[in-house]
Design a protein around this motif. Sequence first.
Motif, PDB file in Angstrom:
ATOM      1  N   VAL A   1       0.830  -1.195   0.000  1.00 42.10           N
ATOM      2  CA  VAL A   1       0.000   0.000   0.000  1.00 42.10           C
ATOM      3  C   VAL A   1       0.865   1.245   0.000  1.00 42.10           C
ATOM      4  CG1 VAL A   1      -1.948  -1.115   1.155  1.00 42.10           C
ATOM      5  CG2 VAL A   1      -0.192   0.008   2.532  1.00 42.10           C
ATOM      6  N   ARG A   2       0.320   2.303  -0.592  1.00 46.21           N
ATOM      7  CA  ARG A   2       0.939   3.627  -0.549  1.00 46.21           C
ATOM      8  C   ARG A   2       0.234   4.416   0.541  1.00 46.21           C
ATOM      9  NH1 ARG A   2       2.887   6.859  -5.312  1.00 46.21           N
ATOM     10  NH2 ARG A   2       1.778   5.319  -6.583  1.00 46.21           N
ATOM     11  N   ILE A   3       0.996   4.861   1.540  1.00 48.50           N
ATOM     12  CA  ILE A   3       0.439   5.600   2.670  1.00 48.50           C
ATOM     13  C   ILE A   3       0.767   7.077   2.501  1.00 48.50           C
ATOM     14  CG2 ILE A   3       0.372   5.833   5.171  1.00 48.50           C
ATOM     15  CD1 ILE A   3       1.407   2.961   5.364  1.00 48.50           C
ATOM     16  N   SER A   4      -0.266   7.893   2.422  1.00 50.15           N
ATOM     17  CA  SER A   4      -0.093   9.333   2.270  1.00 50.15           C
ATOM     18  C   SER A   4       0.254   9.969   3.611  1.00 50.15           C
ATOM     19  CB  SER A   4      -1.377   9.954   1.716  1.00 50.15           C
ATOM     20  OG  SER A   4      -1.687   9.408   0.452  1.00 50.15           O
ATOM     21  N   PRO A   5       0.802  11.178   3.596  1.00 47.39           N
ATOM     22  CA  PRO A   5       1.133  11.850   4.851  1.00 47.39           C
ATOM     23  C   PRO A   5      -0.049  12.021   5.798  1.00 47.39           C
ATOM     24  CG  PRO A   5       2.253  12.934   3.038  1.00 47.39           C
ATOM     25  CD  PRO A   5       1.323  11.916   2.419  1.00 47.39           C
ATOM     26  N   ASP A   6      -1.285  12.030   5.254  1.00 45.02           N
ATOM     27  CA  ASP A   6      -2.450  12.168   6.135  1.00 45.02           C
ATOM     28  C   ASP A   6      -2.894  10.824   6.723  1.00 45.02           C
ATOM     29  OD1 ASP A   6      -3.648  10.879   4.003  1.00 45.02           O
ATOM     30  OD2 ASP A   6      -5.068  12.490   3.531  1.00 45.02           O
ATOM     31  N   GLY A   7      -2.189   9.744   6.405  1.00 44.17           N
ATOM     32  CA  GLY A   7      -2.490   8.449   6.992  1.00 44.17           C
ATOM     33  C   GLY A   7      -3.388   7.560   6.161  1.00 44.17           C
ATOM     34  N   THR A   8      -3.986   8.091   5.087  1.00 44.79           N
ATOM     35  CA  THR A   8      -4.816   7.250   4.226  1.00 44.79           C
ATOM     36  C   THR A   8      -3.925   6.368   3.351  1.00 44.79           C
ATOM     37  OG1 THR A   8      -4.929   8.968   2.520  1.00 44.79           O
ATOM     38  CG2 THR A   8      -6.684   8.919   4.182  1.00 44.79           C
ATOM     39  N   SER A   9      -4.461   5.227   2.930  1.00 47.67           N
ATOM     40  CA  SER A   9      -3.653   4.285   2.161  1.00 47.67           C
ATOM     41  C   SER A   9      -4.415   3.774   0.949  1.00 47.67           C
ATOM     42  CB  SER A   9      -3.219   3.112   3.039  1.00 47.67           C
ATOM     43  OG  SER A   9      -4.341   2.403   3.537  1.00 47.67           O
ATOM     44  N   THR A  10      -3.665   3.417  -0.074  1.00 46.86           N
ATOM     45  CA  THR A  10      -4.212   2.893  -1.318  1.00 46.86           C
ATOM     46  C   THR A  10      -3.410   1.673  -1.726  1.00 46.86           C
ATOM     47  OG1 THR A  10      -4.796   5.138  -2.029  1.00 46.86           O
ATOM     48  CG2 THR A  10      -4.759   3.427  -3.725  1.00 46.86           C
ATOM     49  N   THR A  11      -4.079   0.619  -2.133  1.00 48.36           N
ATOM     50  CA  THR A  11      -3.397  -0.581  -2.595  1.00 48.36           C
ATOM     51  C   THR A  11      -2.737  -0.321  -3.943  1.00 48.36           C
ATOM     52  OG1 THR A  11      -4.984  -1.990  -1.455  1.00 48.36           O
ATOM     53  CG2 THR A  11      -3.677  -3.016  -3.188  1.00 48.36           C
ATOM     54  N   VAL A  12      -1.433  -0.635  -4.043  1.00 48.31           N
ATOM     55  CA  VAL A  12      -0.708  -0.419  -5.291  1.00 48.31           C
ATOM     56  C   VAL A  12      -0.167  -1.719  -5.880  1.00 48.31           C
ATOM     57  CG1 VAL A  12      -0.097   1.958  -4.726  1.00 48.31           C
ATOM     58  CG2 VAL A  12       1.437   0.103  -4.055  1.00 48.31           C
ATOM     59  N   LEU A  13      -0.158  -2.810  -5.100  1.00 48.21           N
ATOM     60  CA  LEU A  13       0.203  -4.143  -5.575  1.00 48.21           C
ATOM     61  C   LEU A  13      -0.601  -5.164  -4.794  1.00 48.21           C
ATOM     62  CD1 LEU A  13       4.124  -4.456  -5.867  1.00 48.21           C
ATOM     63  CD2 LEU A  13       2.477  -4.409  -7.747  1.00 48.21           C
ATOM     64  N   ASP A  14      -0.931  -6.284  -5.450  1.00 46.87           N
ATOM     65  CA  ASP A  14      -1.605  -7.361  -4.732  1.00 46.87           C
ATOM     66  C   ASP A  14      -1.325  -8.683  -5.439  1.00 46.87           C
ATOM     67  OD1 ASP A  14      -3.319  -7.332  -6.969  1.00 46.87           O
ATOM     68  OD2 ASP A  14      -4.804  -6.093  -5.931  1.00 46.87           O
ATOM     69  N   GLY A  15      -2.094  -9.697  -5.107  1.00 47.32           N
ATOM     70  CA  GLY A  15      -1.843 -11.013  -5.658  1.00 47.32           C
ATOM     71  C   GLY A  15      -1.927 -11.081  -7.162  1.00 47.32           C
ATOM     72  N   ALA A  16      -2.726 -10.229  -7.770  1.00 51.01           N
ATOM     73  CA  ALA A  16      -2.851 -10.216  -9.227  1.00 51.01           C
ATOM     74  C   ALA A  16      -1.541  -9.836  -9.908  1.00 51.01           C
ATOM     75  CB  ALA A  16      -3.958  -9.253  -9.651  1.00 51.01           C
ATOM     76  N   ASP A  17      -0.635  -9.186  -9.158  1.00 56.82           N
ATOM     77  CA  ASP A  17       0.665  -8.787  -9.694  1.00 56.82           C
ATOM     78  C   ASP A  17       1.753  -9.830  -9.444  1.00 56.82           C
ATOM     79  OD1 ASP A  17      -0.045  -5.962 -10.507  1.00 56.82           O
ATOM     80  OD2 ASP A  17      -0.530  -5.871  -8.374  1.00 56.82           O
ATOM     81  N   GLY A  18       1.369 -10.961  -8.835  1.00 53.77           N
ATOM     82  CA  GLY A  18       2.362 -11.974  -8.502  1.00 53.77           C
ATOM     83  C   GLY A  18       2.876 -11.868  -7.081  1.00 53.77           C
ATOM     84  N   LEU A  19       2.251 -11.002  -6.284  1.00 57.01           N
ATOM     85  CA  LEU A  19       2.671 -10.805  -4.905  1.00 57.01           C
ATOM     86  C   LEU A  19       2.269 -12.007  -4.053  1.00 57.01           C
ATOM     87  CD1 LEU A  19       4.061  -8.373  -3.495  1.00 57.01           C
ATOM     88  CD2 LEU A  19       1.791  -7.667  -2.730  1.00 57.01           C
ATOM     89  N   GLN A  20       3.182 -12.474  -3.189  1.00 55.50           N
ATOM     90  CA  GLN A  20       2.898 -13.610  -2.314  1.00 55.50           C
ATOM     91  C   GLN A  20       3.511 -13.365  -0.934  1.00 55.50           C
ATOM     92  OE1 GLN A  20       3.420 -17.582  -3.938  1.00 55.50           O
ATOM     93  NE2 GLN A  20       3.538 -16.780  -6.002  1.00 55.50           N
ATOM     94  N   GLY A  21       2.763 -12.725  -0.075  1.00 55.73           N
ATOM     95  CA  GLY A  21       3.229 -12.491   1.284  1.00 55.73           C
ATOM     96  C   GLY A  21       4.413 -11.545   1.370  1.00 55.73           C
ATOM     97  N   PRO A  22       4.243 -10.265   0.994  1.00 54.70           N
ATOM     98  CA  PRO A  22       5.368  -9.329   0.982  1.00 54.70           C
ATOM     99  C   PRO A  22       5.911  -9.053   2.383  1.00 54.70           C
ATOM    100  CG  PRO A  22       3.310  -8.137   0.731  1.00 54.70           C
ATOM    101  CD  PRO A  22       2.970  -9.600   0.656  1.00 54.70           C
ATOM    102  N   THR A  23       7.234  -8.963   2.474  1.00 57.55           N
ATOM    103  CA  THR A  23       7.888  -8.721   3.757  1.00 57.55           C
ATOM    104  C   THR A  23       8.680  -7.423   3.794  1.00 57.55           C
ATOM    105  OG1 THR A  23       9.754 -10.054   2.980  1.00 57.55           O
ATOM    106  CG2 THR A  23       8.117 -11.160   4.375  1.00 57.55           C
TER     107      THR A  23
END
Length: 323
Positions: free
Chosen positions: A269-291
Amino acid sequence: MSKRALMTTVSVFLAAAAALTTAVPAGASPGSAGRLTDVRIAAHFDQNAGQLPENVALLPDGSAYVTFAGAHQVVRITRGGAIRVLATLPAPADDGVQTPVLGFALTTGIVRAADGTVYVLYATGTSDLTGLWRLRPGQEPRRIAALPANGLPNGLALDERSRRFYITDSVLGTVWTVPTTGGTPTAWSTAPELASTGFLGANGAKVHNGALWVSNLDRGTLLRIPVRPGNRAGAPQVKASGLVGIDDFAFTGRGNEVLAALNGPNQVVRISPDGTSTTVLDGADGLQGPTSIALRHDDVYVLSAAYTTVDPNLLRARLGSRR
């Protein structure tokens, strides 16, 4: 502990973390605006060999130093995806079964100093090995600071200006500080906001604009802890919440904007300075348990440890513009 048992142990906890959050983090937008672009798998790893990528530090040439948690290794991964082992840390006599919470020895946080020296954390549940290790070319790995065997050193941050490391302990709910020369650690902060609620608390760590920023996996928070005169810790400030399963994170270079890995929910997720967040990668991109996440300009490196799946890898993507 066998690799199968290792997977089972971690999977149970991460599945529980995932169940506590929705598919989209609090405050996030489900749309495609601002997603990372040019996403590709840059390297595949061998889960059965313990090549579970835990943390990453970048080199000027675009290659990366990565800790393989289960293999107790530090490796260098070229831009072309080739893997070279730099060091394998000594295995504890009991195979790490006394390591708190997890029950297996693992390499965790890693940083690369300006002079090229590499530092890595090792959690084994034993007093002879748990701590901060230094790797120099042509030399055997050397532990330069012992840390409590009943803790789990996890996140590692280096402040080159003050010549100090900051180390998060995910079990003891503590941030330790150690000089770059090594020595006896000092408990820098034991604020309640660092504590776990049953699994792992304080996790990732980054020095940024006069403060230490720390994630708390169990609480789903991103904290800012001011560094006061005399290297005293200020009171933690919650800069973002609702991020259950947050692991490591990185600043994008755009003020206080952050990219964070949400392990259980399988998202970046991308977290803005105001604390809100937006998903920018997920399983559809090949992501598997990011660390872990690292950036060089707009080039983004994401480690997928795949603790709950079968295909650990390194993803690369472009940050792109915000919309």
